[in-house]
Design a protein around this motif. Structure first.
Motif, PDB file in Angstrom:
ATOM      1  N   ARG A   5     -12.814  12.167  -0.782  1.00  0.00           N
ATOM      2  CA  ARG A   5     -14.161  11.589  -0.799  1.00  0.00           C
ATOM      3  C   ARG A   5     -14.092  10.063  -0.656  1.00  0.00           C
ATOM      4  N   ASP A   6     -13.155   9.456  -1.379  1.00  0.00           N
ATOM      5  CA  ASP A   6     -13.034   8.015  -1.314  1.00  0.00           C
ATOM      6  C   ASP A   6     -11.943   7.608  -0.337  1.00  0.00           C
ATOM      7  N   LYS A   7     -12.113   6.400   0.187  1.00  0.00           N
ATOM      8  CA  LYS A   7     -11.126   5.864   1.119  1.00  0.00           C
ATOM      9  C   LYS A   7      -9.843   5.484   0.380  1.00  0.00           C
ATOM     10  N   HIS A   8     -10.004   5.130  -0.914  1.00  0.00           N
ATOM     11  CA  HIS A   8      -8.868   4.654  -1.709  1.00  0.00           C
ATOM     12  C   HIS A   8      -8.610   5.599  -2.883  1.00  0.00           C
ATOM     13  N   LEU A   9      -7.454   5.429  -3.526  1.00  0.00           N
ATOM     14  CA  LEU A   9      -7.244   6.079  -4.820  1.00  0.00           C
ATOM     15  C   LEU A   9      -7.050   4.974  -5.858  1.00  0.00           C
ATOM     16  N   LEU A  10      -8.140   4.678  -6.575  1.00  0.00           N
ATOM     17  CA  LEU A  10      -8.087   3.579  -7.544  1.00  0.00           C
ATOM     18  C   LEU A  10      -7.917   4.099  -8.964  1.00  0.00           C
ATOM     19  N   VAL A  50       2.575  -0.974   2.664  1.00  0.00           N
ATOM     20  CA  VAL A  50       3.202  -2.067   1.922  1.00  0.00           C
ATOM     21  C   VAL A  50       3.128  -1.759   0.437  1.00  0.00           C
ATOM     22  N   ASN A  51       4.258  -1.830  -0.214  1.00  0.00           N
ATOM     23  CA  ASN A  51       4.282  -1.669  -1.668  1.00  0.00           C
ATOM     24  C   ASN A  51       4.234  -3.054  -2.299  1.00  0.00           C
ATOM     25  N   LEU A  52       3.074  -3.369  -2.841  1.00  0.00           N
ATOM     26  CA  LEU A  52       2.820  -4.715  -3.360  1.00  0.00           C
ATOM     27  C   LEU A  52       2.923  -4.655  -4.880  1.00  0.00           C
ATOM     28  N   PHE A  53       4.052  -5.093  -5.384  1.00  0.00           N
ATOM     29  CA  PHE A  53       4.294  -4.936  -6.824  1.00  0.00           C
ATOM     30  C   PHE A  53       4.312  -6.284  -7.528  1.00  0.00           C
ATOM     31  N   PHE A  54       3.261  -6.523  -8.293  1.00  0.00           N
ATOM     32  CA  PHE A  54       3.127  -7.774  -9.032  1.00  0.00           C
ATOM     33  C   PHE A  54       3.630  -7.623 -10.470  1.00  0.00           C
ATOM     34  N   GLU A  55       4.320  -6.547 -10.722  1.00  0.00           N
ATOM     35  CA  GLU A  55       4.829  -6.288 -12.060  1.00  0.00           C
ATOM     36  C   GLU A  55       6.106  -5.481 -11.862  1.00  0.00           C
ATOM     37  N   MET A 101      -0.743  -8.706   9.134  1.00  0.00           N
ATOM     38  CA  MET A 101       0.405  -8.213   9.890  1.00  0.00           C
ATOM     39  C   MET A 101       0.212  -6.770  10.334  1.00  0.00           C
ATOM     40  N   LYS A 102      -1.010  -6.298  10.322  1.00  0.00           N
ATOM     41  CA  LYS A 102      -1.355  -4.957  10.824  1.00  0.00           C
ATOM     42  C   LYS A 102      -0.679  -3.851  10.034  1.00  0.00           C
ATOM     43  N   ILE A 103      -1.218  -3.571   8.911  1.00  0.00           N
ATOM     44  CA  ILE A 103      -0.699  -2.480   8.089  1.00  0.00           C
ATOM     45  C   ILE A 103      -1.829  -1.483   7.850  1.00  0.00           C
ATOM     46  N   ASP A 104      -1.492  -0.339   7.317  1.00  0.00           N
ATOM     47  CA  ASP A 104      -2.498   0.706   7.102  1.00  0.00           C
ATOM     48  C   ASP A 104      -2.842   0.917   5.634  1.00  0.00           C
ATOM     49  N   CYS A 105      -1.890   0.612   4.781  1.00  0.00           N
ATOM     50  CA  CYS A 105      -2.093   0.983   3.378  1.00  0.00           C
ATOM     51  C   CYS A 105      -1.360   0.011   2.455  1.00  0.00           C
ATOM     52  N   ILE A 106      -2.008  -0.311   1.345  1.00  0.00           N
ATOM     53  CA  ILE A 106      -1.367  -1.125   0.316  1.00  0.00           C
ATOM     54  C   ILE A 106      -1.258  -0.288  -0.960  1.00  0.00           C
ATOM     55  N   VAL A 107      -0.024  -0.124  -1.425  1.00  0.00           N
ATOM     56  CA  VAL A 107       0.193   0.496  -2.734  1.00  0.00           C
ATOM     57  C   VAL A 107       0.444  -0.664  -3.683  1.00  0.00           C
ATOM     58  N   MET A 108      -0.438  -0.846  -4.659  1.00  0.00           N
ATOM     59  CA  MET A 108      -0.301  -2.039  -5.490  1.00  0.00           C
ATOM     60  C   MET A 108      -0.144  -1.703  -6.963  1.00  0.00           C
ATOM     61  N   ARG A 109       0.775  -2.418  -7.578  1.00  0.00           N
ATOM     62  CA  ARG A 109       0.843  -2.450  -9.039  1.00  0.00           C
ATOM     63  C   ARG A 109       0.505  -3.874  -9.450  1.00  0.00           C
ATOM     64  N   VAL A 126      -6.287   0.981   3.347  1.00  0.00           N
ATOM     65  CA  VAL A 126      -6.394   1.956   2.265  1.00  0.00           C
ATOM     66  C   VAL A 126      -5.595   1.420   1.076  1.00  0.00           C
ATOM     67  N   VAL A 127      -6.176   1.522  -0.120  1.00  0.00           N
ATOM     68  CA  VAL A 127      -5.505   0.991  -1.307  1.00  0.00           C
ATOM     69  C   VAL A 127      -5.181   2.125  -2.277  1.00  0.00           C
ATOM     70  N   VAL A 128      -3.925   2.161  -2.725  1.00  0.00           N
ATOM     71  CA  VAL A 128      -3.524   3.126  -3.747  1.00  0.00           C
ATOM     72  C   VAL A 128      -3.085   2.348  -4.985  1.00  0.00           C
ATOM     73  N   ASN A 129      -3.643   2.726  -6.107  1.00  0.00           N
ATOM     74  CA  ASN A 129      -3.317   2.071  -7.369  1.00  0.00           C
ATOM     75  C   ASN A 129      -2.015   2.662  -7.936  1.00  0.00           C
ATOM     76  N   ALA A 130      -1.022   1.795  -8.078  1.00  0.00           N
ATOM     77  CA  ALA A 130       0.242   2.231  -8.689  1.00  0.00           C
ATOM     78  C   ALA A 130       0.337   1.717 -10.119  1.00  0.00           C
ATOM     79  N   GLY A 131      -0.824   1.486 -10.727  1.00  0.00           N
ATOM     80  CA  GLY A 131      -0.866   0.987 -12.105  1.00  0.00           C
ATOM     81  C   GLY A 131      -1.533  -0.366 -12.163  1.00  0.00           C
ATOM     82  N   ASP A 132      -2.660  -0.463 -12.882  1.00  0.00           N
ATOM     83  CA  ASP A 132      -3.328  -1.764 -13.056  1.00  0.00           C
ATOM     84  C   ASP A 132      -3.501  -2.048 -14.546  1.00  0.00           C
ATOM     85  N   GLY A 133      -2.567  -2.829 -15.062  1.00  0.00           N
ATOM     86  CA  GLY A 133      -2.639  -3.233 -16.460  1.00  0.00           C
ATOM     87  C   GLY A 133      -2.788  -2.039 -17.375  1.00  0.00           C
ATOM     88  N   THR A 134      -3.747  -2.123 -18.283  1.00  0.00           N
ATOM     89  CA  THR A 134      -3.965  -1.030 -19.233  1.00  0.00           C
ATOM     90  C   THR A 134      -5.120  -0.133 -18.779  1.00  0.00           C
TER      91      THR A 134
END
Lengths: 311, 428
Positions: A5-10, A50-55, A101-109, A126-134
């Motif tokens: 249903r959603d474009k992202h998994l938040l 892209v796996n964007l890991f800020f933690e 840089m032309k990517i399709d998806c960001i997996v972010m922590r 497309v954004v996938v949540n790999a963990g956002d704080g608490t």
């Protein structure tokens, strides 16, 4: 567009039951792929993630990366410490530069709750949540449900206990939302000062008596305990925590019916769970790890895969 | 708002005149001569005067906001005294008090003089509030007497609570002969910790660290007790929680001389407004629950809270675009204040006269300013309103240098049409 249903998994708070079912179905198909000698399918060939890991993260990042490689997607990893992010380039610019840089998806922590809600305002990927704080860790919630489903056959009416630091746990929140959506019952147990206020309003029950909780449950998901968080001490001692809330050998032995033991890792053996409980035949901790790859493959496929053309 | 010098003779004709100082409301006209009130009456004939047709509009005192942040000196990229003054005029304010949490803070007589001198040429009266402690560090008192002498109208370590109860006692005592109020941002930091929003079901859902309502009410209660003990003069800023209201109500019923303010944003929004992590709703103290908001509205109605103040706090877009935990606290509110407040309180059944009193007479009396603005011969400070106009607040309505307003896109009711201040006429 993807299949959900959603474009992202938040998070799982807003994910409908049909979508969770669809993810779990596909995850079990991908799980079979992982048992093949050649564990790779061409499903996401040509897609870039892209796996964007800020933690810091080891297992979640490796799990996502493996999922992407098994699906033949191109993957890039970006790790940044918390401090470098806070000072230098703005969050918005980091995200936009990577997307340019032309990517399709960001997996972010990210260490801050809700960071993904901000991210989708700045990028088209497309954004996938790999963990956002608490806040949430939706793929963990999904892999926990998949693992339960494997051993129990059904989530409807299943009694699941979450034990430990609920207040600071994104795993707990995603489990609560997902399990309740799927018709399971959830009971929380842990020190009262680690319970978030009004948590009952989410539809769960609560107890401070670990023996009562274990006797009630079909499965227990044991959360990692930290004595201190940001300079505040929540737990007087490891010894006392283990006495009051630890999943000890003696406690598990006393149960009339065996229950399924889960842990999202990393485990503090001898603190929140005894070593031999974690290694017992009722523990499915390593299945959770393997299922993590399958669930992440399913999520990426359903968000990034091409819809079959309507005939 | 576009400003022009008032002509020698200026007639505000056929308005609905509300004079909060004398509790009067009647149709009439006001004649200004050389920028001063010359005559107020039912019918004034002045054929040579330039006329403003105020038919269907309310003509009242210029608003007074005793809680704004104009960021000068130090963060002139966010706001200056001049840009803040423009935002004030657009919101119908002719008099404001600026908080001392500048860089450096207003903690010396020289820094107070800087604000007084720099503000003196502007079309809005700007009064500095001095810091309670040197560097706002909560350790040593500033030169409160000398700063009062230079024009400080109150003392506050705004933004930073006075955690040390002993220091709070001292400042309440020391300021007694100075006759100026002490304003303490009431939040117990040991309960607030790294809290980001009101602690409740929403913070639990969103995973944001919560700030319990008692973090405020405990300190409000402490300050009220210290005020009763010392006989000092306390003003409580931006009350956010129902529990604080209870303490203030009890203290007032007991005869304590204390004043309290609430902001438009605490009256307008609830913690549910943060559901999408909108950093423009991030503010200290936090926006609280629906129940708290109802109690705040009732408290304005019954006079427990007697003042509305904006806590206008500009921040850059770049800062507010940070993830929630890292974005600064603060909301700008001058331009949207009346439309937001009248929409909420009018719908709740409050009289327009009372709402206007909380934005004019009451803040002036709390700060020891002249409250009777319609005396003949006084320099005119007049705001002309259309209380019935419903409008959507947009970014182009802002005159502030910053844009951190959650009111953007909201339906407001009641609009400032013109402001007269310091010999100038500003019209929408």
């Amino acid at each position: 567009m993807g299949f959900l249903r959603d474009k992202h998994l938040l998070g799982l708070a807003e994910t409908p039951k049909e979508d969770i079912e669809l993810i779990l179905q596909h995850a079990s198909s991908f799980r079979e792929v992982l048992d093949r000698p050649i564990k790779k399918v061409p499903t996401l060939q040509g897609k870039t993630v892209v796996n964007l890991f800020f933690e810091d993260s080891t297992r979640t990042r490796i799990s996502f990366e493996l999922a992407q490689k098994r699906l033949s997607a191109d993957t890039v990893n970006f790790s940044a410490g918390r401090s470098s992010l806070k000072k230098g380039e703005s969050f918005k610019d980091t995200a936009r530069n990577i997307e340019a840089m032309k990517i399709d998806c960001i997996v972010m922590r990210h260490p801050v709750p809700g960071a993904h809600v901000h991210l989708i305002n700045y990028v088209n990927s497309v954004v996938v949540n790999a963990g956002d704080g608490t806040h949430e860790h939706p793929t963990q919630g999904l892999l926990d449900m998949m693992s339960l489903l494997e051993v129990k056959g059904n989530l409807e009416g299943l009694k699941v206990a979450l034990v430990g630091d609920i207040k600071h746990s994104r795993v707990a929140r995603s489990n609560i939302h997902g399990l309740l959506t799927m018709g399971a019952e959830v009971m929380l147990c842990g020190p009262p000062n680690l319970m978030p206020v009004n948590i009952e309003n989410l539809g769960v029950s609560m107890s401070y008596d670990i023996d009562e909780v274990l006797a009630w449950s079909d499965a227990v998901n044991v959360l990692r305990i930290q004595r201190e968080r940001q300079g505040v001490s929540y737990i007087p001692s490891v010894r006392e925590y283990r006495d009051l809330f630890g999943i000890t050998h003696e406690r598990v032995e006393r149960l009339k019916e065996p229950i399924t033991i889960m842990h999202p890792g990393p485990i503090n053996r001898g603190v929140e769970i005894d070593s031999d409980v974690a290694d017992s035949e009722n523990a499915i901790i390593l299945n959770q790890v393997l299922n993590g790859v399958a669930v992440r493959m399913a999520v990426l496929y359903l968000l990034l895969g091409d819809q079959p053309k309507a005939s | 708002m576009k400003g022009k010098a008032l002509p020698k003779l200026f007639l505000i004709k056929n308005g609905d005149i509300i004079d909060p100082a004398n509790g009067k409301r009647s149709p009439g006209s006001i004649l200004l001569k050389n920028g001063r009130i010359d005559k107020i009456g039912k019918r004034i004939s002045a054929p040579e005067a330039e006329t403003y047709d105020a038919n269907g509009k309310v003509v009242t005192h210029g608003f007074c906001d005793l809680h704004v942040h104009f960021r000068e000196p130090g963060r002139e990229d966010k706001e200056t005294l001049a840009s803040g003054a423009n935002a004030a005029l657009a919101g119908g304010f002719t008099e404001v008090c600026v908080m001392p949490n500048t860089d450096p803070p207003l903690d010396t007589p020289q820094s107070i003089r800087f604000i007084v001198e720099k503000g003196s040429g502007l079309p809005v009266k700007i009064h500095p509030i001095g810091a309670i402690s040197s560097g706002q560090l909560g350790k040593e008192l500033t030169e409160l007497g000398a700063m009062t002498g230079e024009g400080a109208v109150a003392f506050s370590d705004d933004g930073i609570p006075v955690m040390d109860s002993g220091l709070m006692r001292q400042v309440l005592e020391y300021t007694i002969p100075l006759g100026v109020p002490v304003i303490n941002h009431a939040e117990d930091l040991t309960l607030k910790l790294n809290g980001q929003m009101h602690e409740g079901t929403w913070s639990t859902r969103l995973g944001l660290a919560g700030i319990p309502d008692v973090s405020e009410s405990i300190m409000v209660n402490r300050d009220l007790e210290l005020t009763a003990m010392t006989g000092g003069r306390l003003h409580i800023p931006h009350v956010s929680s129902a529990k604080s209201v209870e303490w203030i109500r009890a203290a007032k019923e007991g005869g304590l001389n204390v004043t309290a303010e609430v902001t438009p944003h605490h009256l307008f929004f609830t913690d549910g407004s943060l559901h999408a992590y909108d950093t423009n709703c991030k503010v200290a103290p936090p926006i609280r629950s629906r129940e708290d908001r109802q109690v705040l509205m009732d408290a304005v109605k019954d006079g427990t809270i007697d003042i509305i103040a904006t806590d206008h706090a500009p921040h850059t877009i770049e800062e507010k675009e940070m993830p929630f935990d890292w974005a600064p606290c603060g909301i700008i509110g001058l331009e949207s204040a009346f439309g937001a407040v009248w929409k909420v309180l009018g719908e709740a059944g409050m009289e327009l006269e009372q709402v206007i009193t909380t934005m004019t007479l009451n803040p002036r009396l709390a700060m020891g300013f002249e409250g009777n603005l319609f005396d003949n011969g006084r320099e005119a400070e007049i705001t002309i309103l259309d209380p019935d106009e419903e409008w959507i607040f947009f970014q182009e309505h802002l005159y502030s240098k910053s844009r951190n307003s959650p009111f953007i896109g909201q339906n407001l009711k009641g609009r400032v049409k013109a402001t007269i201040s310091a010999g100038w006429l500003f019209k929408q």
